[in-house]
Design a protein around this motif. Sequence first.
Motif: not given
Length: 491
Positions: A141-143, A147-155
Amino acid sequence: MSENRLGFLDDSKVLEQSIMELQAAMESGKTTAKEIVMIYLKRIFLYDQSGPNINSIGELNPNAIFEAESLDKERQKKGPRSLMHGIPVVIKDNIDTAGKMRTSAGTLALKDNYPAEDAFLVKKLKQAGAIILGKANLTEFANFMSSEMPNGYSSLGGQVLNPYGLGTIDVGGSSSGSGAAVAANLACAAIGTETSGSILSPSSQNSLVGIKPTVGMVSRSGIIPISHTQDTAGPMAKSVADAVTILSVIMGTDEMDAATQTIPPGVGVDFLSFFKKDGLKNAKIGVCREFYQHLNEEKLKILETAIKDIQGCKAVIIDNLKMPSPQKPLGYDTLFYEFKHGINAYLSGTKPTQVPVRTLKDVIKFNEENKEIALKYGQNHLEMSENTNGTLNQSKYLIELIRDQHYSQKGGIDAVIEEHKLDALLFPSNYGAQLPAKAGYPSITVPGGYTKDGEPMGVTFTGKAFTEHRLVELAYSFEQATKHRVLPKLV
């Protein structure tokens, strides 16, 4: 299949080659668009889907080779449509592409979202003869999921890695796959999107040139939204010339995006004439040290060297400027209101047979029902957005919006630039990106050097609304004087 068995495809024909160089090679008959596409596909196989497994490409265009063949035939009969004729680019996976590639924003709920129509900017790329090679992975979702999601990760797409340090160097986000793919020469260039730093961050982290245009320069029609006041798409490339070439193609007025009606006459005309090696001569560049305070000693040294390089190009540095600021720092409150409003509108236009969610509330519920794979890092941003009422007539939203606009525009960037008669402000990488993001103002980041561990760092020029021409002059001049970009070691 081993690399040797693919040796008939010569990587040197695409490695670090500019758009102009690829065009010259195709015009002379040294290569074809089909061969270029196949070399990139080979590199995606070797470096993205196996071996180092950068994981920058989420999906490939199954028609890319056929489209390249068609464009080769067209070149022979009619000549090239534009400088983008036969040039393969990747598109961030929150930008609609019609046909056989989905648009998912990296979220499982949209894994089967196949739009019926291309986004406006994709139409313009195709009209210019560009080949959409594939869709790039991104921060989910374009970050704007957690707030905990690292850059470059998606499910849906997993973790994108930085080719300059696989697993050790932050890839930047949210246009992570766009940045990593171009840095590793898996495509000639890419399109990213930015709400606040999402082009500048991955461009800086992957030693690329990224242009975050003035909001309104590039249509947002067909892009999964976060904020209608801040969102924009922009090019990410290995050089200023390539990035500007792409910007000149994708910009323009779109009746479906009111922001594009604000482009002043003449802006964007003859961009290529602003490639001047002496573009920094006599320029006045402002430095606001408050945005440098989070840099470690090594990164600060890179910026100090960049400042000296700028001075060496006969520019004037106006140092230690103070940016007017409100008592309460600019925040993200407006985004929570605008995201719910925008995502509900987007989802309402998707096909019910493909997309099982019609609202943000449905997305949150879907993720909870699939939490083992969908909620590795939670979804607190989605929940905070859902807790707004989804309308834009709320007093808190309106007050925050008006305040943000004033302190970023007239009471912020405009005030400092006008007071000191500056050509631009200088920022490190994406530090300070929130200010031009709130203002909707343009920035261009250029490779500025590397730490001892090989982490890239960018030098970013920011100006007032629709001053892209001047920023191009400054960025091109700095790029040509320093030429910092080097290939990642894996290639």
